[in-house]
Scaffold this motif. Structure first.
Motif, PDB file in Angstrom:
ATOM      1  N   SER A  49       0.881  -1.119  -0.002  1.00  0.00           N
ATOM      2  CA  SER A  49       0.050  -0.022   0.054  1.00  0.00           C
ATOM      3  C   SER A  49       0.858   1.253   0.095  1.00  0.00           C
ATOM      4  CB  SER A  49      -0.974  -0.001   1.031  1.00  0.00           C
ATOM      5  OG  SER A  49      -0.418   0.462   2.377  1.00  0.00           O
ATOM      6  N   GLN A  88     -12.447   4.168  -4.919  1.00  0.00           N
ATOM      7  CA  GLN A  88     -12.786   4.179  -3.288  1.00  0.00           C
ATOM      8  C   GLN A  88     -14.156   4.223  -3.258  1.00  0.00           C
ATOM      9  OE1 GLN A  88     -10.500   7.245  -1.630  1.00  0.00           O
ATOM     10  NE2 GLN A  88      -9.013   7.242  -3.212  1.00  0.00           N
ATOM     11  N   ASP A 121     -15.442   1.996  -1.456  1.00  0.00           N
ATOM     12  CA  ASP A 121     -15.549   1.411  -0.086  1.00  0.00           C
ATOM     13  C   ASP A 121     -15.249   2.479   0.878  1.00  0.00           C
ATOM     14  OD1 ASP A 121     -12.798   1.938  -0.860  1.00  0.00           O
ATOM     15  OD2 ASP A 121     -12.316   0.502   0.679  1.00  0.00           O
ATOM     16  N   ALA A 143     -18.081  -8.530  -2.992  1.00  0.00           N
ATOM     17  CA  ALA A 143     -16.965  -7.848  -2.323  1.00  0.00           C
ATOM     18  C   ALA A 143     -15.585  -9.016  -2.401  1.00  0.00           C
ATOM     19  CB  ALA A 143     -17.062  -7.411  -0.856  1.00  0.00           C
ATOM     20  N   LYS A 144     -16.273 -10.376  -2.563  1.00  0.00           N
ATOM     21  CA  LYS A 144     -14.926 -11.407  -2.921  1.00  0.00           C
ATOM     22  C   LYS A 144     -14.834 -11.749  -4.178  1.00  0.00           C
ATOM     23  CE  LYS A 144     -16.192 -13.862   1.483  1.00  0.00           C
ATOM     24  NZ  LYS A 144     -17.219 -14.821   1.526  1.00  0.00           N
ATOM     25  N   LYS A 153      -8.221  -0.437  -2.857  1.00  0.00           N
ATOM     26  CA  LYS A 153      -7.454  -0.627  -1.673  1.00  0.00           C
ATOM     27  C   LYS A 153      -8.129  -2.040  -1.262  1.00  0.00           C
ATOM     28  CE  LYS A 153      -5.719   1.652   2.218  1.00  0.00           C
ATOM     29  NZ  LYS A 153      -5.952   3.144   3.063  1.00  0.00           N
ATOM     30  N   ALA A 154      -9.185  -2.503  -1.080  1.00  0.00           N
ATOM     31  CA  ALA A 154      -9.829  -3.628  -0.892  1.00  0.00           C
ATOM     32  C   ALA A 154     -10.018  -4.611  -1.975  1.00  0.00           C
ATOM     33  CB  ALA A 154     -11.380  -3.403  -0.160  1.00  0.00           C
ATOM     34  N   ASN A 155      -9.445  -4.089  -3.106  1.00  0.00           N
ATOM     35  CA  ASN A 155      -9.262  -5.177  -4.425  1.00  0.00           C
ATOM     36  C   ASN A 155     -10.701  -5.612  -4.625  1.00  0.00           C
ATOM     37  OD1 ASN A 155      -8.525  -6.507  -6.577  1.00  0.00           O
ATOM     38  ND2 ASN A 155      -7.667  -8.359  -5.346  1.00  0.00           N
TER      39      ASN A 155
END
Ligand SMILES: Nc1nc2c(ncn2[C@@H]2O[C@H](COP(=O)(O)OP(=O)(O)O)[C@@H](O)[C@H]2O)c(=O)[nH]1
Ligand SMILES: [Mg+2]
Lengths: 577, 132
Positions: free
Chosen positions: A41, A135, A137, A185-186, A255-257
């Motif tokens: 990151s 972004q 999230d 989200a997965k 960031k959370a892919n």
């Protein structure tokens, strides 16, 4: 690493405002593309893309870093460009080697200054654009706001392909209206939840209409049946994209892919491959991206990297580049053997045996050319050079310690050879070295590099202004130079008159000098065009045989050298005795 | 360089000094290069851009629109353009950009105002002394 055929290659540049998340998106793409198995990151200073000390301390990208990932059998080369206009040189060089751009937008703020600046550049350079709203999230994620801002900025070109479900820290995923699936989200592909079916249908209808604009055939089919298949939608989007008439809009949370895999899938399915694209040559010819044609590579970037020295990044514009190839620079005739060639993901370089047309790679320590050059099989034409906006910031530069002048000059020249948006020039007239670049930050970065990489101290200051001087009335003067100190004596006496020059008017011959009417008799004249556009007219009006006419040039030189700083504008000089 | 004949040098020196003297008495005026500056800015910043140009002795020649942005065509002395990109950027939150052009022709040089001329002459005299 295997070699990819031209149709299995996609080249994209990530552009957009600073802090929108381009570097984080790159990291996720590297991960999804199986190049890294752990994502870094920006905060931890361990991303692949921001790998220089300056970038890590400042947590911002300065260099456009070439990266790649493999997805569904395709190689996606992506270049993570800096977001500040001062460092736009990186994105603009990347435009030379990519077929499309991903505009990353900050989902909390929407259209920012950087968005506008870089979309203007994409427009100027004729590059298709895909928007990735990032972004989603973030606790301040504002999808509705961003969506409206996009519509306002890009009008009907922008077409929504996805929308988020529960944007913010509880982000559940994205509904995709091309595939009509829900990506959670997965990153699993699921059916669209019933609650979002209506919204999805509505957007799907808009998408079909937009895709139908891609070609006449699709339009006909659409009018007849009011329906396009998913593949037809892709085809229509690609057609609109290539013509820069369509800007598909996607969502991600880099960031959370989340959503990154689907974005890569879209790049592979819809964004154009380099196959068949055309580069103009400096001689007005064309080089087509064809793997069967003679080899031609274009170096779009050179950088000095730790442990490696000088690294040159190139795109194979046509043919196939094999390791050990002997190529020539068509503009200089210099030849070079490329003994080792590499695929690149930031500082990670992997040796490969061959690179196909359309692909990007790098080579170390080239001698036959630096940035902005072609190396090709003998007999090929050089590819047109890159274009950059004019410098916006100029300053004078000098070594803090006069003794280091040569070393500083060397450092600046090396930096300028790597960065085509930097120029270093010595101005004889100003007697200053002038450094110019894209902005003050850009120039300060040069200063930082000179200091850190070359261990030299420089001072930046305001450049002098090249003033000129004119005269507004007639005047006369005489001067006698006499010197007798051994050897041959020196004696010279000059009488002269200067008068303002008026364009298109003949030189006057009658003057009143000390109350007396005097007529000048021009023996000869000499007209010099001054390099800044002025003119110096010099008339020889020597009376009788009072001096050897052979000395006229000396008198003239003397007159000219009298004004080193302030130069005469259009004076007329008459010399007489 | 070949040794200069004593007569030649005498004429160079005499020519130089005579010219200097004549020039001084011929009502000399300093000219400065004036650049064409095109500023591309969102409409809301047109006011601040214009008043800033005024403080730089800039002249706005005309104004038009391009893709929703205002383009100000101005003529500004080069002497007033140092760090302009930084200033324009802070004036407009980074949203404006500009282009500068200059042609090496004498019409692009304009007499400096009297106060600037006085200042420049004083500076030049000081600098000459330093170098001699
Ligand atoms: N919440 C959230 N933060 C992000 C996301 N992507 C990037 N960031 C943060 O935004 C900042 C800027 O990201 P960076 O990738 O350096 O932006 P760049 O200037 O466009 O390269 C960093 O602090 C990132 O951690 C995201 O998807 N969600
Ligand atoms: Mg970055």
């Amino acid at each position: 690493m295997k070699s990819y055929t031209t149709d299995k290659i996609r080249n994209v540049v990530l552009i957009g405002a600073s802090h929108s998340g381009k570097t984080m998106l790159s990291e996720a793409m590297l991960f999804e593309g199986k190049v890294i198995d752990r994502r870094g990151s920006v905060e931890e200073k361990n991303t692949v893309s921001d790998n220089t000390e300056f970038e890590q301390t400042n947590q911002k990208s300065i260099n456009a870093t070439p990266l790649y990932g493999e997805f569904n059998g395709c190689k996606i080369n992506f270049i993570d460009a800096p977001g500040s206009d001062d460092f736009s040189g990186g994105a603009l060089s990347a435009f030379k080697v990519v077929e499309s751009a991903v505009m990353v937008m900050n989902g909390t703020t929407g259209v920012e200054v950087g968005t506008t600046i870089f979309s203007r550049y994409a427009d100027q350079y004729g590059k298709p654009m895909v928007i990735a709203v990032n972004q989603m999230d973030h606790d301040k994620a504002n999808w509705e706001g961003v969506r409206h801002a996009i519509a306002e900025e890009f009008g009907k070109k922008a077409i929504i392909c996805q929308f988020p479900v529960n944007p913010g820290p509880g982000l559940e995923g994205f509904v995709d209206v091309i595939t009509m699936k829900f990506y959670n989200a997965k990153n699993e592909e699921l059916d669209i939840p019933a609650a979002y079916a209506d919204e999805a249908e509505e957007l799907r209808a808009e998408l079909m209409e937009k895709a139908a604009e891609g070609s006449d055939e699709l339009m006909e089919k659409f009018f007849e049946t009011m329906e396009l298949t998913t593949d037809e939608i892709r085809e229509g989007l690609r057609a609109g994209l290539v013509k820069c008439e369509t800007i598909p809009v996607f969502c991600v949370a880099a960031k959370a892919n989340i959503g990154v895999r689907r974005l890569m899938e879209f790049i592979v399915n819809v964004c154009p491959s380099p196959l068949g694209t055309v580069q103009k040559t400096v001689d007005g010819g064309e080089v087509r991206c064809n793997p069967a044609a003679p080899t031609s590579i274009f170096i779009y970037k050179t950088s000095v990297e730790q442990h490696l020295g000088e690294v040159s990044y190139f795109k194979v514009m046509s043919g196939t580049l094999n390791e050990g190839a002997d190529l020539v620079n068509p503009e200089t005739g210099n030849g070079e053997r490329l003994s080792a060639i590499y695929a690149v993901a930031g500082s990670k370089k992997e040796k490969v045996a061959s690179i196909s047309a359309g692909d990007i790679g790098c080579v170390m320590k080239l001698k036959a050319g630096k940035t902005d050059v072609t190396l090709a099989a003998p007999g090929q034409e050089a590819i047109e050079h890159m274009v950059f906006p004019d410098a916006k910031y100029r300053c004078a530069v000098k070594a803090v310690d006069k003794n280091d002048e040569a070393k500083v000059g060397d450092a600046l020249n090396k930096i300028a050879a790597q960065d085509p948006t930097i120029t270093v020039e010595y101005s004889k007239e100003l007697r200053q070295t002038i450094l110019s670049g894209m902005g003050e930050q850009h120039i300060n970065y040069v200063k930082w590099r000179v200091n850190n990489e070359f261990k030299q101290n420089i001072e930046l200051y305001a450049p002098k202004v090249p003033y000129r001087e004119t005269i507004t009335k007639i005047a006369t003067a005489q001067y006698r130079h006499k010197k007798q100190s051994g050897g041959a004596g020196q004696f010279g006496e000059v009488h002269l008159l200067v008068c303002p020059y008026i364009e298109g008017q003949e030189a006057p011959k009658n003057f009143k000098i000390d109350g007396k009417d005097t007529v000048f008799n021009f023996k000869s004249q000499d007209i010099t065009d001054l390099e800044w556009g002025g003119k110096l007219e010099f008339y020889n009006c020597v009376v009788g045989g009072s001096i050897d006419l052979g000395f006229m040039p000396q008198v003239q030189d003397g007159g000219r050298s009298a004004h080193r700083f302030l130069r005469p504008r259009h004076p007329r000089v008459c010399v007489r005795r | 360089m070949h040794p200069v004949d004593s007569k030649e040098i005498a004429f160079i020196i005499a020519g130089r000094n005579a010219f200097k003297e004549a020039f001084k008495n011929a009502g000399p005026k300093i000219l400065e290069p004036i650049y064409n500056v095109d500023i591309i800015t969102p409409n809301e910043y047109v006011g601040p851009c214009m008043s800033d140009l005024n403080t730089r002795r800039g002249m706005i020649m005309n104004q038009d629109m391009d893709k929703g942005m205002t383009v100000l065509h101005a003529r500004v002395p080069l002497a007033e353009l140092y760090r302009y990109s930084t200033i324009l950027s802070s004036l407009t939150g980074g949203s404006a950009t500009f282009q500068m052009t200059f042609q090496m022709k004498f019409a692009e040089y304009v007499q400096v105002p009297a106060d600037v001329q006085t200042k420049l002459i004083a500076e030049y005299a000081a600098q000459e002394q330093e170098e001699d």
